[in-house]
Design a protein around this motif. Structure first.
Motif, PDB file in Angstrom:
ATOM      1  N   ILE A  33       0.847  -1.202   0.000  1.00 55.40           N
ATOM      2  CA  ILE A  33       0.000   0.000   0.000  1.00 55.40           C
ATOM      3  C   ILE A  33       0.883   1.252   0.000  1.00 55.40           C
ATOM      4  N   LEU A  34       1.970   1.219   0.750  1.00 53.33           N
ATOM      5  CA  LEU A  34       2.898   2.350   0.793  1.00 53.33           C
ATOM      6  C   LEU A  34       3.467   2.625  -0.595  1.00 53.33           C
ATOM      7  N   TYR A  35       3.785   1.574  -1.324  1.00 58.66           N
ATOM      8  CA  TYR A  35       4.314   1.740  -2.687  1.00 58.66           C
ATOM      9  C   TYR A  35       3.284   2.430  -3.580  1.00 58.66           C
ATOM     10  N   VAL A  36       2.033   1.982  -3.509  1.00 52.90           N
ATOM     11  CA  VAL A  36       0.965   2.583  -4.320  1.00 52.90           C
ATOM     12  C   VAL A  36       0.764   4.048  -3.920  1.00 52.90           C
ATOM     13  N   ALA A  37       0.769   4.316  -2.600  1.00 60.95           N
ATOM     14  CA  ALA A  37       0.546   5.681  -2.113  1.00 60.95           C
ATOM     15  C   ALA A  37       1.665   6.613  -2.558  1.00 60.95           C
ATOM     16  N   GLU A  38       2.903   6.152  -2.476  1.00 60.14           N
ATOM     17  CA  GLU A  38       4.036   7.013  -2.815  1.00 60.14           C
ATOM     18  C   GLU A  38       4.183   7.232  -4.310  1.00 60.14           C
ATOM     19  N   HIS A  39       3.967   6.185  -5.091  1.00 58.50           N
ATOM     20  CA  HIS A  39       4.214   6.264  -6.526  1.00 58.50           C
ATOM     21  C   HIS A  39       2.965   6.611  -7.330  1.00 58.50           C
ATOM     22  N   GLY A  40       1.794   6.465  -6.716  1.00 57.01           N
ATOM     23  CA  GLY A  40       0.560   6.814  -7.419  1.00 57.01           C
ATOM     24  C   GLY A  40       0.212   5.861  -8.547  1.00 57.01           C
ATOM     25  N   CYS A  41       0.776   4.653  -8.529  1.00 57.49           N
ATOM     26  CA  CYS A  41       0.530   3.711  -9.616  1.00 57.49           C
ATOM     27  C   CYS A  41      -0.833   3.044  -9.463  1.00 57.49           C
ATOM     28  N   LYS A  42      -1.288   2.408 -10.519  1.00 61.00           N
ATOM     29  CA  LYS A  42      -2.513   1.624 -10.435  1.00 61.00           C
ATOM     30  C   LYS A  42      -2.234   0.348  -9.646  1.00 61.00           C
ATOM     31  N   TRP A  43      -3.288  -0.218  -9.081  1.00 64.12           N
ATOM     32  CA  TRP A  43      -3.112  -1.452  -8.325  1.00 64.12           C
ATOM     33  C   TRP A  43      -2.497  -2.541  -9.192  1.00 64.12           C
ATOM     34  N   ARG A  44      -2.902  -2.597 -10.426  1.00 64.40           N
ATOM     35  CA  ARG A  44      -2.359  -3.610 -11.339  1.00 64.40           C
ATOM     36  C   ARG A  44      -0.878  -3.370 -11.645  1.00 64.40           C
ATOM     37  N   GLY A  45      -0.409  -2.149 -11.369  1.00 60.43           N
ATOM     38  CA  GLY A  45       0.980  -1.813 -11.642  1.00 60.43           C
ATOM     39  C   GLY A  45       1.941  -2.147 -10.516  1.00 60.43           C
ATOM     40  N   LEU A  46       1.437  -2.765  -9.454  1.00 57.31           N
ATOM     41  CA  LEU A  46       2.303  -3.159  -8.337  1.00 57.31           C
ATOM     42  C   LEU A  46       3.360  -4.155  -8.810  1.00 57.31           C
ATOM     43  N   PRO A  47       4.625  -3.956  -8.434  1.00 55.94           N
ATOM     44  CA  PRO A  47       5.655  -4.944  -8.789  1.00 55.94           C
ATOM     45  C   PRO A  47       5.313  -6.324  -8.238  1.00 55.94           C
ATOM     46  N   LYS A  48       5.734  -7.350  -8.968  1.00 58.85           N
ATOM     47  CA  LYS A  48       5.416  -8.733  -8.608  1.00 58.85           C
ATOM     48  C   LYS A  48       5.923  -9.107  -7.224  1.00 58.85           C
ATOM     49  N   ARG A  49       7.004  -8.441  -6.767  1.00 61.67           N
ATOM     50  CA  ARG A  49       7.589  -8.816  -5.476  1.00 61.67           C
ATOM     51  C   ARG A  49       6.620  -8.583  -4.316  1.00 61.67           C
ATOM     52  N   PHE A  50       5.583  -7.766  -4.503  1.00 64.55           N
ATOM     53  CA  PHE A  50       4.616  -7.505  -3.435  1.00 64.55           C
ATOM     54  C   PHE A  50       3.518  -8.564  -3.365  1.00 64.55           C
ATOM     55  N   GLY A  51       3.417  -9.388  -4.377  1.00 68.33           N
ATOM     56  CA  GLY A  51       2.372 -10.399  -4.382  1.00 68.33           C
ATOM     57  C   GLY A  51       1.206  -9.997  -5.272  1.00 68.33           C
ATOM     58  N   ASN A  52       0.118 -10.726  -5.156  1.00 73.16           N
ATOM     59  CA  ASN A  52      -1.054 -10.508  -5.998  1.00 73.16           C
ATOM     60  C   ASN A  52      -1.704  -9.162  -5.665  1.00 73.16           C
ATOM     61  N   TRP A  53      -1.834  -8.294  -6.660  1.00 73.55           N
ATOM     62  CA  TRP A  53      -2.369  -6.946  -6.436  1.00 73.55           C
ATOM     63  C   TRP A  53      -3.811  -6.985  -5.925  1.00 73.55           C
ATOM     64  N   HIS A  54      -4.596  -7.935  -6.415  1.00 71.74           N
ATOM     65  CA  HIS A  54      -6.012  -8.000  -6.036  1.00 71.74           C
ATOM     66  C   HIS A  54      -6.159  -8.368  -4.564  1.00 71.74           C
ATOM     67  N   THR A  55      -5.280  -9.239  -4.078  1.00 81.64           N
ATOM     68  CA  THR A  55      -5.294  -9.599  -2.655  1.00 81.64           C
ATOM     69  C   THR A  55      -5.023  -8.374  -1.792  1.00 81.64           C
ATOM     70  N   ILE A  56      -4.058  -7.568  -2.216  1.00 78.59           N
ATOM     71  CA  ILE A  56      -3.669  -6.369  -1.458  1.00 78.59           C
ATOM     72  C   ILE A  56      -4.794  -5.338  -1.491  1.00 78.59           C
ATOM     73  N   TYR A  57      -5.371  -5.124  -2.680  1.00 70.37           N
ATOM     74  CA  TYR A  57      -6.477  -4.170  -2.795  1.00 70.37           C
ATOM     75  C   TYR A  57      -7.665  -4.610  -1.936  1.00 70.37           C
ATOM     76  N   THR A  58      -7.982  -5.896  -1.997  1.00 68.05           N
ATOM     77  CA  THR A  58      -9.125  -6.415  -1.243  1.00 68.05           C
ATOM     78  C   THR A  58      -8.924  -6.230   0.251  1.00 68.05           C
ATOM     79  N   ARG A  59      -7.699  -6.485   0.711  1.00 69.46           N
ATOM     80  CA  ARG A  59      -7.452  -6.353   2.149  1.00 69.46           C
ATOM     81  C   ARG A  59      -7.537  -4.890   2.571  1.00 69.46           C
ATOM     82  N   MET A  60      -6.999  -3.975   1.757  1.00 73.00           N
ATOM     83  CA  MET A  60      -7.098  -2.557   2.110  1.00 73.00           C
ATOM     84  C   MET A  60      -8.556  -2.102   2.110  1.00 73.00           C
ATOM     85  N   SER A  61      -9.325  -2.555   1.125  1.00 71.85           N
ATOM     86  CA  SER A  61     -10.739  -2.197   1.065  1.00 71.85           C
ATOM     87  C   SER A  61     -11.469  -2.697   2.304  1.00 71.85           C
TER      88      SER A  61
END
Length: 254
Positions: A33-61
């Motif tokens: 989430i910090l990466y998305v907040a700092e870089h302003g990227c789309k959830w789908r643009g999360l680097p693979k090293r963070f894991g599945n973007w949908h899992t992260i978005y769902t948990r934040m939601s």
């Protein structure tokens, strides 16, 4: 920069306990989430090293809907306030441009804090700050809304201070109703009168110079590109990003 395990330990108890076979820990999700907040990227643009973007978005939601991030912010904010001696608080607002992706929320979600001003679609963040790094409370309003009514609502929500405190405000809040509310709550309003006032008042000019602190806090918040521009259709998610940015900033102070 990522949140360390030592920093995470300070808010770990505010997050839901993980049970069973969970691939991503809460710390990994927070750093994503910090990466998305700092870089302003789309959830789908999360680097693979963070894991599945949908899992992260769902948990934040899910955290946003259950108020998890709000509780973590309040917990950290209370700890910061205890550490500093508050002499004054500042009330101010800032406008955030709404990206086209942030418009068009489904009507079933109700009205959102997005409005059209001369600069286009905007959202206003209203904030009460103790200093340049410590936010006390905040709220949202549509971009065309006047500062004073939302400022009064924020002060009512904040409630009276434990002891008289200076309340530093700019001329947007110099109306009689706002100043009287501040006095009724136990604040000492520090606000310059408009030049058109028939009976202008004196105010603490030295104390008023501290108004730059809330402006510096807004500057820190807008260092997060996901806050500099609003991409979220729902206030709920935008508030979650603001809370998260304040949490991340607070953890970096520790």
């Amino acid at each position: 920069m990522e949140i360390t395990a030592a920093q995470f330990a300070q808010i770990e108890h505010c997050l839901p306990r993980q049970r069973g076979n969970v691939r991503l820990s809460n710390l990994q999700v927070l750093n994503a989430i910090l990466y998305v907040a700092e870089h302003g990227c789309k959830w789908r643009g999360l680097p693979k090293r963070f894991g599945n973007w949908h899992t992260i978005y769902t948990r934040m939601s899910r955290w946003a809907k259950s108020g998890v991030l709000d509780r973590a912010f309040e917990q950290l904010q209370r700890a910061q306030v205890v550490q500093i001696k508050i002499e004054a608080v500042s009330l101010d607002s800032t406008s955030v441009k709404v990206h086209p992706d942030g418009t068009g929320a489904p009507k079933k979600n109700g009205p959102q804090a997005i409005g059209k001003s001369r600069g286009g679609w905007n959202t206003k963040i209203h904030l009460v700050a103790a200093d340049a790094r410590t936010a006390i409370t905040f709220s949202l309003s549509p971009g065309q809304a006047h500062d004073a009514p939302e400022g009064r609502a924020l002060l009512k929500r904040l409630g009276p201070p434990s002891r008289p405190l200076h309340l530093i405000m700019d001329r947007a809040y110099e109306g009689n109703e706002t100043r009287q509310l501040a006095l009724d709550l136990g604040f000492i309003p520090v606000v310059p009168p408009l030049s058109t006032r028939i009976e202008p008042w004196e105010y603490d000019r030295a104390m008023y110079k501290r108004r730059n602190e809330v402006e510096r806090l807004f500057r820190r918040l807008k260092g997060y590109r996901r806050i500099f521009s609003r991409f979220e259709k729902l206030d709920l998610m935008f508030i979650a990003f603001i809370s998260f940015a304040l949490i991340a900033d607070g953890l970096r102070l520790c």
